[in-house]
Scaffold this active site. Structure first.
Site, PDB file in Angstrom:
ATOM      1  N   GLU A  17      23.119  19.709  31.791  1.00  0.00           N
ATOM      2  CA  GLU A  17      23.859  18.401  32.086  1.00  0.00           C
ATOM      3  C   GLU A  17      23.306  18.611  33.604  1.00  0.00           C
ATOM      4  OE1 GLU A  17      25.781  17.906  29.291  1.00  0.00           O
ATOM      5  OE2 GLU A  17      26.533  18.750  28.902  1.00  0.00           O
ATOM      6  N   HIS A  56      31.936  22.728  35.723  1.00  0.00           N
ATOM      7  CA  HIS A  56      31.505  22.253  33.638  1.00  0.00           C
ATOM      8  C   HIS A  56      31.793  23.404  33.225  1.00  0.00           C
ATOM      9  CE1 HIS A  56      30.884  21.001  30.420  1.00  0.00           C
ATOM     10  NE2 HIS A  56      29.559  21.694  30.143  1.00  0.00           N
ATOM     11  N   HIS A  90      33.208  25.529  30.142  1.00  0.00           N
ATOM     12  CA  HIS A  90      33.932  25.911  28.263  1.00  0.00           C
ATOM     13  C   HIS A  90      35.270  26.616  28.367  1.00  0.00           C
ATOM     14  CE1 HIS A  90      29.389  24.632  26.851  1.00  0.00           C
ATOM     15  NE2 HIS A  90      30.546  23.540  28.343  1.00  0.00           N
ATOM     16  N   TYR A 149      53.875  18.709  35.607  1.00  0.00           N
ATOM     17  CA  TYR A 149      53.982  18.223  36.596  1.00  0.00           C
ATOM     18  C   TYR A 149      52.958  18.424  37.008  1.00  0.00           C
ATOM     19  CZ  TYR A 149      55.499  21.818  40.068  1.00  0.00           C
ATOM     20  OH  TYR A 149      55.139  22.593  41.050  1.00  0.00           O
ATOM     21  N   HIS A 183      33.483  19.811  23.648  1.00  0.00           N
ATOM     22  CA  HIS A 183      32.588  20.399  24.230  1.00  0.00           C
ATOM     23  C   HIS A 183      33.380  21.500  25.781  1.00  0.00           C
ATOM     24  CE1 HIS A 183      28.705  19.874  27.362  1.00  0.00           C
ATOM     25  NE2 HIS A 183      29.001  21.090  27.366  1.00  0.00           N
ATOM     26  N   TYR A 208      51.424  16.156  50.879  1.00  0.00           N
ATOM     27  CA  TYR A 208      51.343  17.683  51.647  1.00  0.00           C
ATOM     28  C   TYR A 208      49.767  17.911  51.565  1.00  0.00           C
ATOM     29  CZ  TYR A 208      56.218  18.594  49.124  1.00  0.00           C
ATOM     30  OH  TYR A 208      57.567  18.123  49.438  1.00  0.00           O
TER      31      TYR A 208
END
Ligand SMILES: [Zn+2]
Length: 244
Positions: free
Chosen positions: A78, A97, A99, A118, A160, A213
């Site tokens: 990737e 990344h 899964h 939120y 994916h 914040y």
């Protein structure tokens, strides 16, 4: 005898530690995830197909933005989206990344995570988008990911997994963990009915509050209950692990 000099050794060690942490937190499956971090002129990325426990600093692959790489290992399959995200997002230094179970389950339904809570704003907007499917490792997937991340710090990838970006590996990993927690909450809420969604004005207020914040506080641990790793229903392990 001194070891041969290896550029960015400390950062390589941090990438390895983060990869192992990602699996220890239960937000990745086996060798499927990958990570990168920007360095001058390019980036470092995890190698393809290697067990994180076996990684040594020299196994982390140094790449340039033209796709060329150095070192004994081949980069993650990737590397395209790591490369394109870091190129498109100069404010981001790290890409994670995974899964993760619930995020990926939602992505397999092609569903984004809407403003049902939120904390969705932690990813930068009022939804966490789901990028359309494309074959792993392709430029098409990379284009979809960059586009789904526009104005956001995380996205799902259809059929994916998910991607989280941050100014540090720690921040990107914390966000990936938060996205997985939100995905698990949303998944559970969907079992009962259609969750109430917060409106755009409220999400804008939350996003503004997070800005006030400070990023670091948002990325590190603003809300303990939302930062727990959901227990895996398959394993039955109920003990929650707190990051850090
Ligand atoms: Zn993947």
């Amino acid at each position: 005898m001194s070891a041969p000099r290896l550029a960015h050794r400390a950062l390589r060690l941090e990438i390895i530690a983060t990869a192992r942490r990602m699996n220890a937190l239960g937000i990745n499956q086996g060798k499927s995830g990958n990570l990168s971090h920007r360095v001058p002129g390019g980036f470092l990325v995890t190698p393809t197909g290697m067990d994180y426990d076996a990684l040594e600093p020299a196994d982390i692959v140094a790449m340039e933005f033209d796709g060329s790489h150095r070192g004994p290992r081949l980069p993650s399959s990737e590397w395209h989206f790591h490369c394109d995200i870091l190129a498109a997002r100069p404010e981001a230094n790290a890409v994670v990344h995974t899964h993760a179970m619930f995020a990926t389950a939602l992505a397999c339904l092609g569903r984004e995570i809407p403003a049902f809570h939120y904390m969705v704003a932690v990813a930068g907007g009022d939804s966490i988008r789901c990028a359309p499917y494309a074959t792993f490792g392709t430029e098409a997937l990379s284009r979809h990911a960059v586009s789904a991340l526009e104005g956001r710090k995380a996205c799902l990838l259809a059929n994916h997994g998910m991607i989280a970006v941050g100014d540090t590996l720690k921040a990107a990993l914390a966000l990936a963990q938060e996205v997985e927690t939100l995905a698990a909450m949303y998944w559970r809420a969907l079992q009962v009915g259609a969750p109430n969604l917060l409106d755009a004005a409220e999400m804008a207020r939350v996003i503004e509050k997070f800005r006030t914040y400070g990023q670091q506080k948002v990325a590190s641990d603003p809300h303990p209950p939302a930062s727990r790793v959901p227990p895996s229903p398959a394993s039955g392990r109920g003990a929650s692990k707190r990051r850090r």
